[in-house]
Design a protein around this motif. Structure first.
Motif, mmCIF file in Angstrom:
data_model
loop_
_atom_site.group_PDB
_atom_site.id
_atom_site.type_symbol
_atom_site.label_atom_id
_atom_site.label_comp_id
_atom_site.label_asym_id
_atom_site.label_seq_id
_atom_site.Cartn_x
_atom_site.Cartn_y
_atom_site.Cartn_z
ATOM 1 N N GLU A 1 -3.413 0.895 4.374
ATOM 2 C CA GLU A 1 -2.429 1.511 5.288
ATOM 3 C C GLU A 1 -1.123 1.773 4.467
ATOM 4 N N VAL A 2 -1.208 2.857 3.593
ATOM 5 C CA VAL A 2 0.065 3.232 2.926
ATOM 6 C C VAL A 2 0.100 4.724 2.843
ATOM 7 N N LYS A 3 1.224 5.134 2.806
ATOM 8 C CA LYS A 3 1.616 6.659 3.008
ATOM 9 C C LYS A 3 1.918 7.275 1.501
ATOM 10 N N LEU A 4 1.267 8.352 1.089
ATOM 11 C CA LEU A 4 1.515 8.619 -0.224
ATOM 12 C C LEU A 4 2.610 9.926 -0.256
ATOM 13 N N LYS B 1 11.643 -3.070 7.145
ATOM 14 C CA LYS B 1 11.698 -2.240 6.231
ATOM 15 C C LYS B 1 10.671 -1.579 5.784
ATOM 16 N N SER B 2 10.647 -0.320 5.147
ATOM 17 C CA SER B 2 9.743 0.426 4.526
ATOM 18 C C SER B 2 9.557 -0.178 3.020
ATOM 19 N N VAL B 3 8.420 -0.370 2.565
ATOM 20 C CA VAL B 3 8.662 -0.980 1.254
ATOM 21 C C VAL B 3 7.842 0.080 0.326
ATOM 22 N N PHE C 1 10.229 -8.295 3.414
ATOM 23 C CA PHE C 1 11.058 -6.908 3.984
ATOM 24 C C PHE C 1 10.384 -6.155 5.182
ATOM 25 N N ARG C 2 9.009 -6.218 5.031
ATOM 26 C CA ARG C 2 8.121 -5.641 5.897
ATOM 27 C C ARG C 2 8.500 -6.468 7.581
ATOM 28 N N HIS D 1 2.638 -5.262 -0.751
ATOM 29 C CA HIS D 1 2.518 -4.913 0.423
ATOM 30 C C HIS D 1 3.326 -3.539 1.175
ATOM 31 N N ALA D 2 3.027 -2.707 0.358
ATOM 32 C CA ALA D 2 3.787 -1.288 0.293
ATOM 33 C C ALA D 2 3.378 -0.797 1.551
#
Length: 263
Positions: free
Chosen positions: A146-149, A29-31, A24-25, A119-120
């Motif tokens: 590297e993930v956004k909360l 796409k955002s996962v 998806f990445r 791999h979010a």
């Protein structure tokens, strides 16, 4: 078998989950991962809907209950990981300021394991676990994950109790006593204009009037340091009733008050 968006495809192999995430990445796409435990309630559904509202996102849910519920398909989740991730893994930053550092470290380990496995790009959590949110943001920054909360406001029952599998276990005869916690926090928040000490005194007074002794009642800034004399803070509390520990929190504009926010 071709992948069908919104069909709640169930996977049990972390390698398969990773394959989906990478694929998806690669196509931009955002996962988005929504980490759940062993049950689903209306608050969890709201987390899923918040994840789906992110434009172009692929929504993945991690779920450890015995059977995968139909609600995931109804809510058009794309992928469901059925199993546990990160068992026995603890992630620790500076947690001494938290009510239960060991439990928080363990939960953070599971969350970061889910982020890595899928791999979010994004992770959606509820504000009911505000301490976990703050601790996780610190860990994510420290570990350069590297993930956004994204945080979603607490979903409540009609009488004000925070929606929670744990809260649902309160014996019926103690339900009224349980309502003293959200009532106390709300009353404290509405005393915000008069300062932090009055906020705490007000919350304690409501609990005392209901005959409920708090296990924990704190007013902190949004980074869990000392509460500001003026500005955004969080009022957090816990009570123990019938062998169940209820936790809750509300936002508090200390020294400002809700009536003065617009000004």
């Amino acid at each position: 078998m071709a992948f069908e968006p919104g069909a709640a495809v169930v996977v049990t192999d972390p390698a398969r989950l990773a394959t989906y995430g990478r694929a998806f990445r690669k196509v931009g796409k955002s996962v988005v991962v929504v980490p759940l435990g062993e049950g689903v309630h209306a608050g969890h559904v709201q987390l899923i809907r918040a994840a789906r509202s992110l434009l172009g996102a692929v929504v993945m849910v991690t779920y450890a209950g015995e059977e995968v519920p139909d609600v995931f398909a109804r809510e058009q989740v794309d992928v469901v990981y059925h199993g546990r991730l990160g068992e026995g893994v603890a992630v620790s930053t500076d947690l001494d300021h938290l009510e239960d550092p060991a439990e928080t470290a363990s939960r953070m380990g599971a969350l970061i394991a889910a982020v890595n496995a899928a791999h979010a790009t994004d992770l959606v959590l509820g504000e009911k676990d505000f301490e976990l949110l703050v601790a996780l943001q610190r860990a994510v920054s420290a570990l350069r994950v590297e993930v956004k909360l994204h945080s979603v406001p607490t979903v409540r029952t009609a009488d004000g109790l925070a929606m929670s599998l744990r809260n649902a276990a309160v014996p019926p005869e103690l339900r009224e006593a349980a309502l003293a916690l959200p009532a106390a926090l709300t009353a404290g928040a509405h005393a915000a204009e008069r300062g932090g000490e009055v906020v705490l005194e007000t919350a304690r007074g409501v609990l005392a009037a209901a005959g409920v002794e708090p296990a924990y009642l704190e007013l902190r800034n949004l980074a869990f340091g000392p509460a500001p004399s003026e500005g955004d803070a969080r009022l957090l509390g816990a009570v123990e009733l019938g062998g169940v520990r209820l936790v809750d929190n509300v936002g508090v504009p200390v020294g400002i008050g809700f009536s003065n926010l617009e000004a």
